[in-house]
Design a protein around this motif. Structure first.
Motif, short mmCIF file in Angstrom:
data_model
loop_
_atom_site.label_atom_id
_atom_site.label_comp_id
_atom_site.label_asym_id
_atom_site.label_seq_id
_atom_site.Cartn_x
_atom_site.Cartn_y
_atom_site.Cartn_z
N VAL A 4 -37.72 20.90 -16.88
CA VAL A 4 -36.13 21.60 -18.87
C VAL A 4 -34.94 21.54 -17.56
CG1 VAL A 4 -35.68 24.33 -18.64
CG2 VAL A 4 -38.04 23.56 -18.59
N LEU A 5 -35.30 21.19 -16.71
CA LEU A 5 -33.72 20.68 -15.84
C LEU A 5 -33.46 19.70 -16.37
CD1 LEU A 5 -34.65 22.25 -12.07
CD2 LEU A 5 -32.71 22.93 -14.09
N ASP A 6 -34.36 18.68 -16.76
CA ASP A 6 -34.15 17.58 -17.66
C ASP A 6 -33.32 17.23 -18.14
OD1 ASP A 6 -33.96 14.46 -17.17
OD2 ASP A 6 -35.04 14.63 -18.43
N TRP A 7 -33.51 18.22 -19.33
CA TRP A 7 -32.86 18.69 -20.88
C TRP A 7 -32.05 19.11 -20.55
CZ3 TRP A 7 -33.55 15.96 -25.15
CH2 TRP A 7 -35.08 15.81 -25.10
N TYR A 8 -32.21 20.36 -19.58
CA TYR A 8 -30.06 20.49 -19.35
C TYR A 8 -29.49 19.87 -19.13
CZ TYR A 8 -32.07 25.67 -19.56
OH TYR A 8 -33.06 26.66 -19.85
N TRP A 56 -36.06 33.15 -15.28
CA TRP A 56 -34.62 32.25 -14.78
C TRP A 56 -34.41 31.16 -15.17
CZ3 TRP A 56 -33.21 28.84 -11.10
CH2 TRP A 56 -34.70 28.26 -10.94
N LEU A 57 -35.12 30.04 -15.39
CA LEU A 57 -34.97 28.73 -15.32
C LEU A 57 -34.65 28.98 -16.84
CD1 LEU A 57 -37.03 26.74 -13.60
CD2 LEU A 57 -35.49 26.11 -13.56
N ASN A 58 -34.59 30.16 -17.95
CA ASN A 58 -34.43 30.04 -19.30
C ASN A 58 -33.02 30.59 -19.54
OD1 ASN A 58 -34.71 30.33 -22.22
ND2 ASN A 58 -36.25 31.11 -22.12
N MET A 59 -32.02 30.10 -20.10
CA MET A 59 -29.96 30.38 -20.22
C MET A 59 -30.19 31.26 -21.27
SD MET A 59 -28.02 27.08 -19.97
CE MET A 59 -28.70 26.00 -20.05
N ILE A 60 -31.16 31.84 -22.01
CA ILE A 60 -31.14 32.94 -22.84
C ILE A 60 -31.01 33.77 -21.92
CG2 ILE A 60 -33.42 33.33 -23.31
CD1 ILE A 60 -31.54 33.18 -26.04
N GLU A 61 -31.71 34.24 -20.86
CA GLU A 61 -31.45 35.38 -20.07
C GLU A 61 -30.24 36.18 -19.86
OE1 GLU A 61 -34.57 37.22 -19.22
OE2 GLU A 61 -36.08 35.74 -19.99
N PHE A 62 -30.11 34.99 -19.62
CA PHE A 62 -27.88 35.24 -19.11
C PHE A 62 -27.49 36.00 -20.41
CE2 PHE A 62 -29.29 31.66 -16.66
CZ PHE A 62 -28.83 32.17 -15.34
N GLU A 63 -27.94 35.30 -21.55
CA GLU A 63 -27.44 36.00 -22.98
C GLU A 63 -28.01 37.58 -23.11
OE1 GLU A 63 -25.34 35.06 -25.20
OE2 GLU A 63 -24.53 34.04 -23.38
N PHE A 64 -29.02 37.70 -22.73
CA PHE A 64 -29.72 38.66 -22.87
C PHE A 64 -29.25 40.32 -21.18
CE2 PHE A 64 -34.14 36.91 -24.65
CZ PHE A 64 -33.70 37.85 -26.50
N VAL A 107 -32.21 19.09 -10.81
CA VAL A 107 -33.17 18.54 -10.57
C VAL A 107 -33.68 17.81 -9.15
CG1 VAL A 107 -34.99 16.71 -10.58
CG2 VAL A 107 -33.80 16.90 -12.53
N ASP A 108 -32.50 17.20 -8.65
CA ASP A 108 -31.18 17.31 -7.35
C ASP A 108 -31.49 18.52 -6.71
OD1 ASP A 108 -32.00 14.67 -7.89
OD2 ASP A 108 -29.74 13.88 -7.88
N ASP A 109 -31.20 18.97 -7.33
CA ASP A 109 -31.27 20.43 -6.51
C ASP A 109 -32.21 21.34 -6.29
OD1 ASP A 109 -28.61 20.74 -6.24
OD2 ASP A 109 -28.26 21.97 -8.60
N ALA A 110 -33.15 21.12 -7.17
CA ALA A 110 -34.74 22.07 -6.96
C ALA A 110 -35.28 21.17 -6.40
CB ALA A 110 -35.16 21.58 -8.64
N ARG A 111 -35.33 19.88 -5.84
CA ARG A 111 -36.17 18.98 -4.92
C ARG A 111 -36.12 19.92 -3.36
NH1 ARG A 111 -36.72 12.99 -8.52
NH2 ARG A 111 -37.82 14.15 -9.44
#
Length: 209
Positions: free
Chosen positions: A4-8, A142-150, A192-196
């Motif tokens: 997911v992060l890579d596609w973002y 929380w990784l899904n950005m639509i949650e911020f919209e909701f 991705v670097d932040d996640a690792r």
């Protein structure tokens, strides 16, 4: 998570746009007494009692790199509703796209099987050829950005009593148009670097021989 992060992190591609998708329930609430209108120095007043009018569902589509979102109000969120949303996504919202990368969670209705349950096999396969699902991990919605919209929708639109689904559709459409006009979006910084680094405890420990 890394998928997911890579596609973002990918630049915008109109042929393969990334769209975040999810849904949320919404309770319909009516008044038992007519609210008192505002007066100079006194806001409009509502009675603390209210009437439950049932529930409905809001599906959300969000394309952060284009500052665009679309909301669809339905009576429920069955697997058939999800399948119809995917058909609407490829035929109604992005008919020119070659492949749609859809970020969504692992809800049991969010599956290719929902499309085969709803449509004939040829139609289900046609839609699925245009979509690639990217699931957020369990407990990682929380990784899904639509949650911020909701979250913004809850604070800016659903923070009052809405008695029926027709009124809800009107209010939600007005909110959507305003957000799109203002080009509101999410400035996503987690990589991705932040996640690792920050979530290293979630990674298996590799021992080199």
């Amino acid at each position: 998570m890394e998928n997911v992060l890579d596609w973002y992190a990918q630049p915008y591609d109109p042929d393969e746009p990334v769209v975040c998708f999810d849904e949320r329930p919404c309770q319909l609430i009516g008044e038992t007494r007519v609210p008192r209108p505002p007066k100079p120095g006194r806001p409009q007043r509502y009675d603390h009692e209210y009437e439950r009018k049932g529930t409905c569902n809001i599906f959300g589509f969000f394309q952060p790199l284009k500052s665009w979102r679309h909301l669809k109000v339905t009576e429920h969120r069955k697997s058939e509703d999800f399948a119809l949303c995917m058909q609407y996504l490829v035929d109604g919202l992005f008919p020119q796209a070659d492949k749609l990368h859809v970020v969504l969670d692992n809800l049991n209705t969010h599956s290719p099987a929902a499309l085969y349950k709803t449509f004939n096999p040829d139609e289900a396969l046609r839609i699925l050829k245009r979509i690639q699902f990217h699931y957020t991990p369990k407990h990682g919605s929380w990784l899904n950005m639509i949650e911020f919209e909701f979250s913004a929708l809850s604070r800016q639109c659903l923070n009052r009593r809405i008695p029926d689904i027709e009124q809800l559709r009107y209010e939600v459409t007005a909110w959507e148009k305003r957000r799109n006009h203002d080009k509101a979006t999410v400035n996503w910084l987690f990589t991705v670097d932040d996640a690792r680094t920050k979530l290293s405890r979630l990674y298996p420990q590799t021992i080199l021989s």
